[in-house]
Structure formats: structure tokens, C-alpha cells
Scaffold this active site. Structure first.
Site, short mmCIF file in Angstrom:
data_model
loop_
_atom_site.label_atom_id
_atom_site.label_comp_id
_atom_site.label_asym_id
_atom_site.label_seq_id
_atom_site.Cartn_x
_atom_site.Cartn_y
_atom_site.Cartn_z
N GLY A 224 -12.81 23.33 -11.35
CA GLY A 224 -13.47 24.17 -10.35
C GLY A 224 -13.41 23.53 -8.98
O GLY A 224 -12.65 22.58 -8.75
N ASN A 225 -14.17 24.06 -8.05
CA ASN A 225 -14.20 23.47 -6.71
C ASN A 225 -15.62 23.55 -6.16
O ASN A 225 -16.52 24.10 -6.81
CB ASN A 225 -13.20 24.17 -5.78
CG ASN A 225 -13.50 25.64 -5.64
OD1 ASN A 225 -14.53 26.03 -5.09
ND2 ASN A 225 -12.61 26.50 -6.15
N ARG A 226 -15.82 22.98 -4.98
CA ARG A 226 -17.19 22.81 -4.47
C ARG A 226 -17.68 23.98 -3.62
O ARG A 226 -18.68 23.86 -2.93
CB ARG A 226 -17.27 21.51 -3.67
CG ARG A 226 -17.12 20.28 -4.53
CD ARG A 226 -17.77 19.09 -3.87
NE ARG A 226 -16.90 18.49 -2.86
CZ ARG A 226 -17.33 17.92 -1.75
NH1 ARG A 226 -18.62 17.92 -1.47
NH2 ARG A 226 -16.49 17.38 -0.91
N SER A 227 -17.01 25.11 -3.66
CA SER A 227 -17.47 26.24 -2.84
C SER A 227 -18.87 26.68 -3.28
O SER A 227 -19.13 26.84 -4.47
CB SER A 227 -16.50 27.41 -3.00
OG SER A 227 -17.06 28.56 -2.43
N ALA A 295 -12.97 30.67 -2.77
CA ALA A 295 -12.14 29.46 -2.85
C ALA A 295 -11.39 29.56 -4.18
O ALA A 295 -12.00 29.44 -5.25
CB ALA A 295 -13.02 28.23 -2.79
#
Ligand code: CTP
Length: 433
Positions: A224-227, A295
Site C-alpha cells: 500500500g502507500n501512505r495516502s 494514490a
């Protein structure tokens, strides 16, 4: 804030009691202006006790105080809830035969209308035209909720719950005030003419993607990502406050962010990039404006393990990744005539190029109408409330000229300015005869 609450004569008038209480709990002063019919449902003493203010209905009550002008002038926000089909028709026609409609006509404050009526009345072409008139004039109209109506019937027409009306009304007031206050600054910063976003996207269908996609690795793990999803959600709210019909395609967002969205915003939850691609393709079939603030993971694991992956001894592990589709590029390639598409980009600079240069190259590559980018070199954007962005758009002259406008503020401020910029570029300029 000094709020005038107009209450029209429908059974849902009883909900205005909760509305008054909630607005006062939030520290606002509330003056209630019921119609004569509203008083058949809820008595004046109830309104007076809850608001702590005298209640009048008729323009001929307390004539010495010139109420029919004073109340509208003093209002900083005017809410009509419930608004019946009859009151909506009177407001659309500019009638002023009671204190409520006279106040609507004299105020320059943001106006929020929360209709409540039977489904047939709501769908009647006369009401549809009146609502369109109000929205075109910048009145913020909250779509009614769907559910049980007064009789055995059900459908769209229910007054939304007081909490939703409060959230919608305060967001609308904030949007109008911010617009009024920042129009000059934004115009100067952007080098563009300012646009009042109240009702600016009225009748437009907007789809916004938000949050970070998650690419499953096994039943419990993902990439995943930090959005946080804050910017996309702020855009959905701003578009909604500007009168648009909004669908929010939500990848993973920080907890609680979806909880207090206005009820009128449709939320489609998704997880992976492939889910996002499918949801956006469906939404795009009817959308006038597409905002890709999600994102998106560029890669996903080549294989999804059926069972949880296990360690084997001291060995490391490699995950094979395959490339995800570029959702934005696909939407641009398939765009319907007149559809307006906005992309987002978080960029970092390096020894070869600045973040701005990379963003410009991406803008040309992606083919979107606007690209909103922020420089995340210093870890400034993810999850924070204050942000600085640059809006890139094709210059008016040659196609290879790019207009750049720098905006700074909270994510809500940025959302309002981006919505104003979209409205400016999507609303046809009226030709004078
Ligand atoms: N985007 C998309 N699909 C992808 C990747 C990105 O739709 N697979 C969208 C994002 O929602 C955003 C815009 O494209 O609106 C730019 O995202 P970004 O990650 O900066 O672009 P990439 O194409 O992934 O570029 P890079 O090569 O810099 O990773």
C-alpha cells in the site's frame, strides 16, 4: 455565526427542532422564521424556547423593526429546512409574501435549501425546474434522502437528518466565505479570473477518486502507500458544496474520514488498482468531470497467495510484481466529448530535474485537462492538513504552453480553489445577445 433558519410547512418541520439545538450547540445564533403553515406542525413557543429568539412569521408583525429586510441583512447563513415544493417555487419565482421568502430575497448570505416532499412532487418537472433555477443562482440545494415518507409511500423526498443538514450547510457557508475572501488572492496567485464556486458546478456529475490502493499479497498482507485520502475527500466535499452530484470512489483512507460525509455524496469503496479501474470506468460513463486524486499503486504482486506466506529458514524473499494499468491514462483515452479530467501528482526533484519539471512532463504525457501537483521532497504532503500545490493547465495560446498557479492552504482551501478552477474551465461563457 448568525444563522436564519426558515421552516416551511411540512411534516418534517419537527426535525427543525433538532437542527436548532445542534446549531446552537456549535455556538451559532439561530433566528427561526417559520411559515404560517409550519406553525401548524410545530408551535412558535417551541422555536422560541429552543432558539432563545422571538419568532415571527408575517411581514406585518413588529413592523417598526423592519424585519422583512433586517433578518435577511443580518444573516450570515440562511437555511430553509424543510423546504416544501411550494416554498421552493416561491423562492424560484422571487415572491416575498411572507417573512421567510422576503428574508431569502433580501439576504446576501449563502443560502442552503433542504427540500422535503413526496417523491411525485420532487420529480415533478415544475419542481425539477425550480431546483435547477435555485442551483443556477448559487443556492446550495441538498438532495433529499430516500426512505419512508409521511404516508405508506417511500422514495426520494425525505428531509435528511439534522446532522447532515448542519454539515452540508456549514460546508456550503465555509465554501462561499472562503471563495469570497480568497477570490482576489487566488486570482492574483493563479493569474486567472476568480470564480465563485457557490453553485458553480450545479447540475454537473463529478467522480472523485481518493485514498491509496492496496494490492493484496496473501489473505492478510498487501502493498500500500501512505495516502490519507484527505485531499480527495476535500475535493468531493467542495464539488458537492458547489452543487455537483458527486460520487467518491474511495480506496483506503484514514479512519473516520468517510463517517461525516454529506449524505448526498455516493461512496463506492474499492481496494486495488484493478477495482479502481473498473469503478472509474463505470462512473466515467456518466461523469462530466473526473478527478483522479487517488494514490495508485503502479505495481501489484504477480500472484495472490491463497494462504498466508510463511518464512522458510533464514532465506530472504522476492516478490514478483507486474505493472498495473494507468487508470488516468485509460480515462483520458476513452473520454467522452466535453468530459473534463483532472490528475494529481506527488513529485520529488533530483539532480537532473526539479519536481516542477517532472510534473510538467507528466502533465503532457497524461493528457489530462489539469494536473495538480505537490512537491513531496520534504515529506510535506501525506497526511498533513496544510499543503502547497501547483495547478498545471494548457495555456490559452499554444498547446505546448503550460499555465502554472501556486496555491497554499489547508486541503479544504486547495479543494475549493481546484473546484473553482474546474468550474471556470467547464462553464461555457454566456454570450451576450
Ligand atoms: N494514476 C493512475 N493509475 C496509475 C498511476 C497513477 O490513474 N497506475 C493517476 C493518479 O491518480 C494521478 C496521476 O495518475 O492522478 C499521477 O499519478 P503518479 O503516481 O504521479 O503517476 P505515475 O503515472 O505513476 O508516474 P510515475 O512514473 O512518476 O510513478
Amino acid at each position: 455565526m448568525r444563522i436564519v433558519l426558515g421552516v416551511a410547512g411540512g411534516i418534517a418541520a419537527y426535525k427543525s427542532a433538532h437542527l436548532i439545538r445542534r446549531l446552537r450547540e456549535l455556538g451559532h445564533t439561530v433566528t427561526v422564521v417559520p411559515t404560517a403553515d409550519a406553525l401548524k406542525f410545530v408551535g412558535a413557543p417551541t422555536f422560541e424556547a429552543l432558539s432563545g429568539q422571538p419568532v415571527t412569521t408575517d411581514v406585518f408583525d413588529e413592523v417598526d423593526k423592519v424585519n422583512h429586510v433586517r433578518i435577511g441583512h443580518e444573516a450570515e447563513l440562511l437555511i430553509v429546512a424543510p423546504a416544501t415544493a411550494n416554498t421552493i417555487a416561491k423562492i424560484a419565482a422571487g415572491l416575498a409574501d411572507d417573512l421567510l421568502t422576503a428574508s431569502v430575497l433580501t439576504t446576501t448570505a449563502p443560502i442552503v435549501v433542504a427540500p422535503a416532499m413526496h417523491t411525485e412532487m420532487w420529480h415533478n418537472p415544475a419542481t425539477v425546474a425550480n431546483i435547477a433555477t435555485l442551483r443556477a443562482r448559487g443556492v446550495h440545494v441538498l438532495d433529499p434522502a430516500v426512505g419512508r415518507l409521511t404516508g405508506p409511500d417511500s422514495g426520494p423526498g425525505r428531509l435528511p437528518e439534522p446532522e447532515e443538514i448542519v454539515a452540508f450547510a456549514l460546508a456550503a457557508a465555509e465554501a462561499d466565505t472562503a471563495e469570497a475572501g480568497t477570490t482576489e488572492t487566488a486570482a492574483a496567485e493563479a493569474g486567472t479570473a476568480g470564480t465563485d464556486s457557490a453553485g458553480a458546478l450545479s447540475g454537473k456529475r463529478v467522480v472523485v477518486s481518493a485514498g491509496g490502493t492496496r494490492e493484496a499479497l496473501d489473505p492478510v498482507r498487501f502493498l500500500g502507500n501512505r495516502s490519507s485520502g484527505k485531499q480527495g475527500i476535500a475535493l468531493a466535499r467542495a464539488a458537492f458544496a458547489a452543487g455537483a452530484q458527486v460520487e467518491l470512489v474511495a480506496a483506503h483512507v484514514d479512519s473516520g474520514l468517510l463517517a461525516d460525509l454529506p449524505a448526498g455524496i455516493t461512496v463506492t469503496p474499492i481496494e486495488s488498482t484493478l477495482d479502481l479501474q473498473a469503478a472509474m470506468a463505470t462512473a466515467a460513463e456518466h461523469a462530466d468531470i473526473i478527478i483522479m486524486a487517488a494514490a495508485v499503486a503502479d505495481f501489484r504482486p504477480a500472484r495472490l497467495a491463497d494462504a498466508k506466506l510463511k518464512k522458510s529458514g533464514d532465506e530472504g524473499m522476492s516478490i514478483e510484481l507486474v505493472q498495473n494499468p494507468d487508470v488516468l491514462a485509460g480515462l483520458v483515452a476513452d473520454r467522452r466529448p466535453g468530459q473534463f479530467i483532472v490528475g494529481f501528482a506527488a513529485e520529488t526533484g533530483d539532480a537532473a530535474h526539479t519536481a516542477h519539471e517532472y510534473a510538467e512532463a507528466k502533465f503532457r504525457r497524461k493528457g489530462a485537462d489539469l494536473l495538480v501537483f505537490n512537491d513531496v521532497s520534504a515529506d510535506r504532503a501525506f497526511g498533513h492538513d496544510v499543503t502547497e500545490v501547483v495547478i498545471l493547465a494548457a495555456g490559452d495560446g499554444a498547446s505546448d504552453v503550460v499555465d502554472a498557479a501556486t496555491l497554499a492552504g489547508t486541503k479544504d482551501d486547495v479543494a475549493q480553489k481546484v473546484v473553482a478552477e474546474i468550474a471556470r474551465r467547464t462553464t461555457p461563457v454566456e454570450s451576450t445577445p
